[in-house]
Design a protein around this motif. Structure first.
Motif, PDB file in Angstrom:
ATOM      1  N   GLY A 110       0.791  -1.224   0.000  1.00 14.50           N
ATOM      2  CA  GLY A 110       0.000   0.000   0.000  1.00 14.50           C
ATOM      3  C   GLY A 110       0.825   1.277   0.000  1.00 14.50           C
ATOM      4  O   GLY A 110       0.399   2.287   0.519  1.00 14.50           O
ATOM      5  N   GLY A 111       2.004   1.269  -0.546  1.00 14.63           N
ATOM      6  CA  GLY A 111       2.789   2.499  -0.643  1.00 14.63           C
ATOM      7  C   GLY A 111       3.938   2.531   0.335  1.00 14.63           C
ATOM      8  O   GLY A 111       4.011   1.768   1.281  1.00 14.63           O
ATOM      9  N   LYS A 112       4.843   3.490   0.093  1.00 16.52           N
ATOM     10  CA  LYS A 112       6.077   3.580   0.876  1.00 16.52           C
ATOM     11  C   LYS A 112       5.829   3.910   2.339  1.00 16.52           C
ATOM     12  O   LYS A 112       6.449   3.356   3.224  1.00 16.52           O
ATOM     13  CB  LYS A 112       6.969   4.637   0.241  1.00 16.52           C
ATOM     14  N   HIS A 113       4.902   4.810   2.629  1.00 13.40           N
ATOM     15  CA  HIS A 113       4.716   5.279   3.998  1.00 13.40           C
ATOM     16  C   HIS A 113       3.450   4.738   4.657  1.00 13.40           C
ATOM     17  O   HIS A 113       3.026   5.242   5.678  1.00 13.40           O
ATOM     18  CB  HIS A 113       4.661   6.801   4.021  1.00 13.40           C
ATOM     19  N   ALA A 114       2.842   3.697   4.089  1.00 14.86           N
ATOM     20  CA  ALA A 114       1.587   3.194   4.635  1.00 14.86           C
ATOM     21  C   ALA A 114       1.747   2.681   6.058  1.00 14.86           C
ATOM     22  O   ALA A 114       0.864   2.848   6.886  1.00 14.86           O
ATOM     23  CB  ALA A 114       1.030   2.080   3.744  1.00 14.86           C
ATOM     24  N   LYS A 115       2.889   2.053   6.385  1.00 15.14           N
ATOM     25  CA  LYS A 115       3.081   1.510   7.727  1.00 15.14           C
ATOM     26  C   LYS A 115       3.330   2.610   8.752  1.00 15.14           C
ATOM     27  O   LYS A 115       2.996   2.471   9.905  1.00 15.14           O
ATOM     28  CB  LYS A 115       4.280   0.560   7.747  1.00 15.14           C
ATOM     29  N   SER A 116       3.957   3.701   8.332  1.00 18.65           N
ATOM     30  CA  SER A 116       4.378   4.699   9.304  1.00 18.65           C
ATOM     31  C   SER A 116       3.342   5.798   9.529  1.00 18.65           C
ATOM     32  O   SER A 116       3.530   6.628  10.395  1.00 18.65           O
ATOM     33  CB  SER A 116       5.696   5.329   8.856  1.00 18.65           C
ATOM     34  N   GLN A 117       2.272   5.833   8.769  1.00 21.74           N
ATOM     35  CA  GLN A 117       1.262   6.858   8.949  1.00 21.74           C
ATOM     36  C   GLN A 117       0.169   6.364   9.887  1.00 21.74           C
ATOM     37  O   GLN A 117      -0.260   5.226   9.798  1.00 21.74           O
ATOM     38  CB  GLN A 117       0.623   7.231   7.603  1.00 21.74           C
ATOM     39  N   PRO A 118      -0.309   7.201  10.782  1.00 22.54           N
ATOM     40  CA  PRO A 118      -1.422   6.790  11.626  1.00 22.54           C
ATOM     41  C   PRO A 118      -2.685   6.643  10.786  1.00 22.54           C
ATOM     42  O   PRO A 118      -2.845   7.322   9.786  1.00 22.54           O
ATOM     43  CB  PRO A 118      -1.554   7.935  12.644  1.00 22.54           C
ATOM     44  N   SER A 119      -3.575   5.755  11.207  1.00 28.60           N
ATOM     45  CA  SER A 119      -4.758   5.458  10.414  1.00 28.60           C
ATOM     46  C   SER A 119      -5.937   6.368  10.752  1.00 28.60           C
ATOM     47  O   SER A 119      -7.064   6.033  10.479  1.00 28.60           O
ATOM     48  CB  SER A 119      -5.158   3.999  10.630  1.00 28.60           C
ATOM     49  N   SER A 120      -5.698   7.526  11.340  1.00 30.63           N
ATOM     50  CA  SER A 120      -6.786   8.428  11.695  1.00 30.63           C
ATOM     51  C   SER A 120      -7.020   9.433  10.584  1.00 30.63           C
ATOM     52  O   SER A 120      -6.335   9.459   9.577  1.00 30.63           O
ATOM     53  CB  SER A 120      -6.461   9.144  13.003  1.00 30.63           C
ATOM     54  N   GLU A 121      -7.992  10.321  10.769  1.00 33.13           N
ATOM     55  CA  GLU A 121      -8.350  11.309   9.772  1.00 33.13           C
ATOM     56  C   GLU A 121      -7.481  12.559   9.877  1.00 33.13           C
ATOM     57  O   GLU A 121      -7.687  13.522   9.175  1.00 33.13           O
ATOM     58  CB  GLU A 121      -9.826  11.727   9.943  1.00 33.13           C
ATOM     59  N   CYS A 122      -6.528  12.604  10.761  1.00 30.16           N
ATOM     60  CA  CYS A 122      -5.707  13.792  10.986  1.00 30.16           C
ATOM     61  C   CYS A 122      -4.678  13.962   9.879  1.00 30.16           C
ATOM     62  O   CYS A 122      -4.151  12.998   9.364  1.00 30.16           O
ATOM     63  CB  CYS A 122      -4.963  13.678  12.317  1.00 30.16           C
ATOM     64  N   SER A 123      -4.383  15.219   9.563  1.00 35.03           N
ATOM     65  CA  SER A 123      -3.311  15.483   8.614  1.00 35.03           C
ATOM     66  C   SER A 123      -1.979  15.385   9.350  1.00 35.03           C
ATOM     67  O   SER A 123      -1.921  15.395  10.569  1.00 35.03           O
ATOM     68  CB  SER A 123      -3.477  16.869   7.998  1.00 35.03           C
ATOM     69  N   SER A 124      -0.894  15.317   8.585  1.00 38.23           N
ATOM     70  CA  SER A 124       0.412  15.199   9.224  1.00 38.23           C
ATOM     71  C   SER A 124       0.779  16.468   9.983  1.00 38.23           C
ATOM     72  O   SER A 124       1.541  16.428  10.934  1.00 38.23           O
ATOM     73  CB  SER A 124       1.484  14.865   8.192  1.00 38.23           C
ATOM     74  N   ALA A 125       0.232  17.618   9.594  1.00 39.79           N
ATOM     75  CA  ALA A 125       0.509  18.863  10.316  1.00 39.79           C
ATOM     76  C   ALA A 125      -0.160  18.868  11.687  1.00 39.79           C
ATOM     77  O   ALA A 125       0.365  19.460  12.635  1.00 39.79           O
ATOM     78  CB  ALA A 125       0.034  20.052   9.503  1.00 39.79           C
ATOM     79  N   GLU A 126      -1.295  18.195  11.806  1.00 40.17           N
ATOM     80  CA  GLU A 126      -2.013  18.146  13.086  1.00 40.17           C
ATOM     81  C   GLU A 126      -1.452  17.082  14.030  1.00 40.17           C
ATOM     82  O   GLU A 126      -1.702  17.121  15.219  1.00 40.17           O
ATOM     83  CB  GLU A 126      -3.492  17.816  12.853  1.00 40.17           C
ATOM     84  N   THR A 127      -0.713  16.134  13.504  1.00 43.23           N
ATOM     85  CA  THR A 127      -0.232  15.005  14.290  1.00 43.23           C
ATOM     86  C   THR A 127       1.077  15.353  14.985  1.00 43.23           C
ATOM     87  O   THR A 127       1.975  15.913  14.380  1.00 43.23           O
ATOM     88  CB  THR A 127      -0.031  13.779  13.384  1.00 43.23           C
ATOM     89  N   GLN A 128       1.177  15.006  16.262  1.00 42.61           N
ATOM     90  CA  GLN A 128       2.408  15.173  17.033  1.00 42.61           C
ATOM     91  C   GLN A 128       3.054  13.800  17.168  1.00 42.61           C
ATOM     92  O   GLN A 128       2.400  12.836  17.541  1.00 42.61           O
ATOM     93  CB  GLN A 128       2.093  15.722  18.435  1.00 42.61           C
TER      94      GLN A 128
END
Length: 146
Positions: free
Chosen positions: A30-48
């Motif tokens: 499912g892509g290069k960063h599929a494992k490292s991204q959280p599965s929520s609706e938040c954008s990467s700017a909102e995620t800490q």
């Protein structure tokens, strides 16, 4: 007899195709960063993101916390074993190694910040050092003298 053989051959072909499709579906990442991204609706700017904590030792595969709104998830990460732990979420462009300091038996180099991963707080410049090599490097044309 021919029709039984044809039906058996068709069933065998259908079974083989189904097994191959199942194998492909299992191994699709499912892509290069599929494992490292959280599965929520938040954008990467909102995620800490928290620091990457290795499972064993001080390098290798590990987990980091990704916090967004009221959710906290653990996502996979990796700290390279030849990298400094305190700057692992920061990427630097390094210059050449300095000559060996005979007093401390170390050589050093400095790096300037290229980018910060996972909203990390990074120093703009860093200096790293390592022990000097005891081997004398030979140029291409030199041969061993016995």
């Amino acid at each position: 007899m021919r029709s039984l053989f044809s039906v058996t051959l068709l069933l065998l072909l259908a079974l083989t195709l189904a097994v191959e499709a199942n194998k492909r579906a299992k191994h699709h990442k499912g892509g290069k960063h599929a494992k490292s991204q959280p599965s929520s609706e938040c954008s990467s700017a909102e995620t800490q993101y928290g620091k990457c904590v290795p499972e064993q030792g001080d390098c290798g595969d590990g987990l980091r916390e990704a916090m967004c709104k009221d959710r906290t998830e653990k996502i996979k990460c990796r700290i390279p074993c030849n990298w400094k732990k305190d700057i692992s979420d920061c990427k630097y462009k390094f210059g050449a190694w300095s000559s060996c300091d005979a007093a401390t038996n170390t050589k050093s180099r400095s790096g300037t910040l290229k980018r910060a991963l996972f909203n990390a707080e990074c120093q703009t410049t860093v200096k790293v050092s390592k022990p000097c090599s005891h081997k004398v490097k030979k140029t291409r044309g030199e041969k061993k003298s016995n």
